[in-house]
Structure formats: structure tokens, C-alpha cells
Design an enzyme around this catalytic site. Structure first.
Site, PDB file in Angstrom:
ATOM      1  N   LYS A 118       0.820  -1.219   0.000  1.00 50.79           N
ATOM      2  CA  LYS A 118       0.000   0.000   0.000  1.00 50.79           C
ATOM      3  C   LYS A 118       0.842   1.253   0.000  1.00 50.79           C
ATOM      4  CE  LYS A 118      -4.486  -1.510   1.585  1.00 50.79           C
ATOM      5  NZ  LYS A 118      -5.503  -1.435   2.636  1.00 50.79           N
ATOM      6  N   LYS A 159      -4.195 -11.761  -7.164  1.00 49.51           N
ATOM      7  CA  LYS A 159      -5.450 -11.865  -6.414  1.00 49.51           C
ATOM      8  C   LYS A 159      -6.542 -10.986  -7.048  1.00 49.51           C
ATOM      9  CE  LYS A 159      -6.060  -9.281  -2.655  1.00 49.51           C
ATOM     10  NZ  LYS A 159      -6.139  -8.708  -1.301  1.00 49.51           N
ATOM     11  N   LYS A 176     -10.577  -5.458  -5.232  1.00 46.22           N
ATOM     12  CA  LYS A 176     -11.487  -4.349  -5.536  1.00 46.22           C
ATOM     13  C   LYS A 176     -10.746  -3.176  -6.140  1.00 46.22           C
ATOM     14  CE  LYS A 176     -12.132  -4.346  -0.594  1.00 46.22           C
ATOM     15  NZ  LYS A 176     -12.969  -4.596   0.549  1.00 46.22           N
TER      16      LYS A 176
HETATM   17  P1  TYM Z   1     -10.845  -6.767   2.960  1.00 48.92           P
HETATM   18  O1  TYM Z   1     -11.926  -5.759   3.136  1.00 48.92           O
HETATM   19  O2  TYM Z   1      -9.735  -6.444   2.004  1.00 48.92           O
HETATM   20  O3  TYM Z   1     -11.453  -8.141   2.529  1.00 48.92           O
HETATM   21  C1  TYM Z   1     -12.534  -8.717   3.226  1.00 48.92           C
HETATM   22  C2  TYM Z   1     -12.404 -10.235   3.242  1.00 48.92           C
HETATM   23  O4  TYM Z   1     -12.367 -10.747   1.911  1.00 48.92           O
HETATM   24  C3  TYM Z   1     -11.244 -11.616   1.753  1.00 48.92           C
HETATM   25  N1  TYM Z   1     -10.751 -11.517   0.362  1.00 48.92           N
HETATM   26  C4  TYM Z   1     -10.584 -12.566  -0.458  1.00 48.92           C
HETATM   27  N2  TYM Z   1     -10.767 -13.883  -0.287  1.00 48.92           N
HETATM   28  C5  TYM Z   1     -10.521 -14.693  -1.340  1.00 48.92           C
HETATM   29  N3  TYM Z   1     -10.078 -14.255  -2.538  1.00 48.92           N
HETATM   30  C6  TYM Z   1      -9.872 -12.945  -2.760  1.00 48.92           C
HETATM   31  N4  TYM Z   1      -9.457 -12.530  -3.953  1.00 48.92           N
HETATM   32  C7  TYM Z   1     -10.127 -12.034  -1.692  1.00 48.92           C
HETATM   33  N5  TYM Z   1     -10.036 -10.682  -1.569  1.00 48.92           N
HETATM   34  C8  TYM Z   1     -10.417 -10.395  -0.307  1.00 48.92           C
HETATM   35  C9  TYM Z   1     -10.223 -11.084   2.746  1.00 48.92           C
HETATM   36  O5  TYM Z   1      -9.265 -12.055   3.082  1.00 48.92           O
HETATM   37  C10 TYM Z   1     -11.099 -10.703   3.911  1.00 48.92           C
HETATM   38  O6  TYM Z   1     -11.381 -11.818   4.724  1.00 48.92           O
HETATM   39  N6  TYM Z   1      -8.087  -5.948   7.040  1.00 48.92           N
HETATM   40  C11 TYM Z   1      -9.271  -6.612   6.541  1.00 48.92           C
HETATM   41  C12 TYM Z   1     -10.559  -6.215   7.246  1.00 48.92           C
HETATM   42  C13 TYM Z   1     -10.515  -6.364   8.727  1.00 48.92           C
HETATM   43  C14 TYM Z   1     -10.679  -7.582   9.444  1.00 48.92           C
HETATM   44  C15 TYM Z   1     -10.621  -7.215  10.817  1.00 48.92           C
HETATM   45  C16 TYM Z   1     -10.852  -8.911   9.080  1.00 48.92           C
HETATM   46  C17 TYM Z   1     -10.381  -5.363   9.631  1.00 48.92           C
HETATM   47  N7  TYM Z   1     -10.433  -5.873  10.904  1.00 48.92           N
HETATM   48  C18 TYM Z   1     -10.714  -8.182  11.828  1.00 48.92           C
HETATM   49  C19 TYM Z   1     -10.967  -9.864  10.085  1.00 48.92           C
HETATM   50  C20 TYM Z   1     -10.887  -9.510  11.442  1.00 48.92           C
HETATM   51  C21 TYM Z   1      -9.434  -6.273   5.074  1.00 48.92           C
HETATM   52  O7  TYM Z   1      -8.981  -5.248   4.602  1.00 48.92           O
HETATM   53  O8  TYM Z   1     -10.222  -7.143   4.380  1.00 48.92           O
END
Ligand code: TYM
Length: 329
Positions: free
Chosen positions: A111, A193, A196
Site C-alpha cells: 500500500k 489476487k 477491488k
Molecule cells: P478486505 O476488506 O480487504 O477483505 C474482506 C475479506 O475478503 C477476503 N478476500 C478474499 N478472499 C478470497 N479471494 C480474494 N481474492 C479475496 N479478496 C479479499 C479477505 O481475506 C477478507 O477476509 N483488514 C481486513 C478487514 C478487517 C478484518 C478485521 C478482518 C479489519 N479488521 C478483523 C478480520 C478480522 C481487510 O482489509 O479485508
């Protein structure tokens, strides 16, 4: 009941990866656990956001949680920014996290390369806020995609370090990674991957894409010239399509391979498109229905913030006492 916590950022358009890697598992696990599902808007401002857009997306995401099948009467669905304990615990945990540890985080490196004009302290301590999210609720299980594993590891390290000093304060959480779908890849560059923030709209299926768009994106998915439908690393494009297909249907990839014996890539792509539409269409319809019921969603936002706050405060008071803050009179 054991406790489950997970969260998602309301940044950008959610992708099929977010659904298959995370949200789908949340729904499957929600009966067995006491669940907290947060819309992590505090994480979102580590990169610049348009305030009106962020607010709108946060609400859309909260609605999507419900539309995807999470019952808001049984699961606590809330905005992270409505529970001040997240910020308060983050400060304390910051004092138990080393700069060196945070420097090793691959997400920070990625990032800060991408947002070179805004490498702020929040982006650096992002994993500490995530650790606070999880530890605040004495969480046992955290269902996430593979890309969040490093953050789960640091959460455990911080919790163990804290417990070693002060006794058993935090439950040590475990990650839950689905057998399939834990890393959905880009449709245009299947060694990357699905994300978004990808600039190429054909690389990702967005959760609100209409059926025609989904079918078109699947048909255009990059494959290879092997002309064999096999589930192996040497054919990342085909492997990804099989992953999407089997996760949507809840079957093993090996069984999907059998279904496509003697068939071509065109058949596979159409079948994947249809499988995705059959999973997403009902959720999309439910989003549209729920969005009309403003009072219902408002009620959920209010009640669940109170509930989350109650549990968060319990942990927070315990932690504040341990580190030596004066008691409240
Ligand atoms: P975020 O918002 O980027 O993604 C949310 C969830 O989606 C999963 N994910 C994927 N799984 C499979 N294939 C993909 N291409 C893919 N892209 C995203 C992510 O692994 C995630 O589970 N930091 C975290 C949000 C967060 C969080 C937390 C998660 C904040 N606090 C506490 C768990 C517990 C994030 O940015 O996820």
C-alpha cells in the site's frame, strides 16, 4: 458459545473474492458461534476517501451482510466507528507492538508503494487496529481469506505478548480459511489476487454486477492453450475458474474436474458464469428489497452498536485495569 469476529472494508466495489473467501463462510458459521461482523470504516480512512461516498458504501456493505444471509437479530452487525473501544484498545496495543514487526507487513509495503503520496501513520499501524477489533471481543475464530493470514499472525503475537506480561487477558484467536475459495484470482491475470482496487474492470466480478456482465466477464477470462480442464498450478486461469465453480456449488474441485471431462473451456466458462449468477442474483435482489426499508436497517445499526459496545467495554475495562489506569469512580 465460542466467539467469531470478522470485518470487511467498505472501500471500492466488493468482489466475488470477498464473498467466496469470507462472507460465504461467515454465513455458514453463524449459527454455531456468537458472531460479530463489523463494517471496518476506521480502516478505510488509511487511504483518502470521499466522505459522502464512504458513508454510502458503509451502509451498502452493512445491508449486504444481511442480504447475504446473516441474521441481524442473532449476529452483531455494526460499524466499527460506532464502538469507541476499537480506538481505545488500539492505543494500548500500539504500546505493545514493535516498529520492526509492522515494517515486515507485506500489505503495508504494497500500500505504501501504491499510495506514495500518503504514507500515514494509520496505514502503518493498520494491523494493530485489526488486532484490537479481534481481541476486543475475546474472539476464538476469525474467518478470512488467505491474504489476511499475516495480520492474524501479528494479532496472535500481540495477544500472547500481552498475556505473558499481565496474565490471561485475551483469548488467542485462530484463523478460519475455507477449503476452497480462500484466494480467488484475477480473471485477466490469474497469478494475481482478485481485488477491488484492480483498474481493469474485467479482472473482477463485482457483487452487484448484473447477470449479463457476469457471463461476459467469465467468457473473457484468461485461460491457456493446453485445452485440458485440470486443477493444477501450471494452469492458473483454469484452476481459478474451477475454484470459483466448486466454491459456488459447495463441491470439491476434483468433482468439478470430473463434471467437465471431455468438455472445452467455453463450456467451463459458461458453467462458471451460471454458477456465479445463481449465487449472486438472490443476494442482489435482497439488497434491493432491504434498501427500501430504511427504518429496519436504522434499528439494526442502533441496537447492534449498543450490543457491540457492551461486550467491547467489558474487555476494555479489564485491559485498562491491567496496564495501570486509575479506576473510574
Ligand atoms: P478486505 O476488506 O480487504 O477483505 C474482506 C475479506 O475478503 C477476503 N478476500 C478474499 N478472499 C478470497 N479471494 C480474494 N481474492 C479475496 N479478496 C479479499 C479477505 O481475506 C477478507 O477476509 N483488514 C481486513 C478487514 C478487517 C478484518 C478485521 C478482518 C479489519 N479488521 C478483523 C478480520 C478480522 C481487510 O482489509 O479485508
Amino acid at each position: 458459545k465460542k466467539v467469531l469476529f470478522s470485518g470487511m472494508q467498505a472501500t471500492g466495489n466488493l468482489t466475488l473474492g470477498n464473498y467466496l473467501g469470507a462472507l460465504k463462510n461467515w454465513v455458514a458459521l453463524s449459527d454455531e458461534y456468537e458472531c460479530f461482523y463489523s463494517v471496518v470504516d476506521m480502516h478505510s480512512i488509511t487511504v483518502r476517501q470521499d466522505p459522502a461516498v464512504l458513508r454510502k458504501r458503509a451502509r451498502a456493505l452493512l445491508t449486504l451482510y444481511i442480504a447475504a444471509g446473516l441474521d441481524p437479530e442473532k449476529n452483531c452487525i455494526y460499524y466499527q466507528s460506532h464502538v469507541s473501544g476499537h480506538a481505545e484498545l488500539t492505543w494500548i496495543l500500539n504500546c505493545f507492538t514493535y516498529m520492526g514487526e509492522l515494517n515486515r507487513m507485506t500489505q503495508f509495503k504494497d500500500k505504501s508503494a501504491k499510495h506514495a503520496d500518503n504514507i500515514n501513520a494509520g496505514l502503518f499501524t493498520y494491523p494493530v487496529l485489526m488486532a484490537a477489533d479481534i481481541l476486543l471481543f475475546q474472539t476464538d475464530l476469525v474467518p478470512v481469506g488467505i491474504d489476511q493470514m499475516q495480520h492474524l499472525e501479528i494479532t496472535r503475537d500481540i495477544a500472547i505478548r500481552f498475556n505473558n506480561i499481565y496474565g490471561d487477558v485475551f483469548t488467542i484467536p485462530e484463523a478460519y480459511i475455507g477449503k476452497t475459495g480462500a484466494k480467488i484470482m484475477s480473471l485477466q491475470d490469474p497469478v494475481k489476487k482478485m481485488s477491488k482496487s484492480d483498474e481493469n474492470p474485467n479482472a473482477s466480478i463485482y457483487l452487484m454486477d448484473d447477470p449479463d456482465t457476469i457471463m461476459r466477464k467469465c467468457r473473457r477470462a484468461v485461460t491457456d492453450s493446453e485445452a485440458v480442464i485440470a486443477y493444477r498450478d501450471e494452469q492458473p486461469g483454469v484452476k481459478n475458474l474451477l475454484d470459483i465453480y466448486s466454491t459456488c456449488l459447495g463441491i470439491a474441485p476434483a468433482d468439478a474436474v470430473k463434471e467437465f471431462e471431455g468438455k472445452g473451456y467455453g463450456d467451463l466458462k459458461s458453467a462458471v458464469g451460471e454458477a456465479v449468477v445463481s449465487v449472486l442474483k438472490p443476494i442482489q435482489d435482497e439488497v434491493v428489497r432491504l434498501e427500501k426499508d430504511k427504518a429496519y436497517i436504522d434499528g439494526i445499526i442502533k441496537n447492534n452498536a449498543e450490543k457491540a459496545n457492551y461486550f467491547a467495554t467489558k474487555t476494555l475495562r479489564k485491559v485498562q485495569k491491567k496496564v495501570g489506569f486509575p479506576e473510574r469512580i
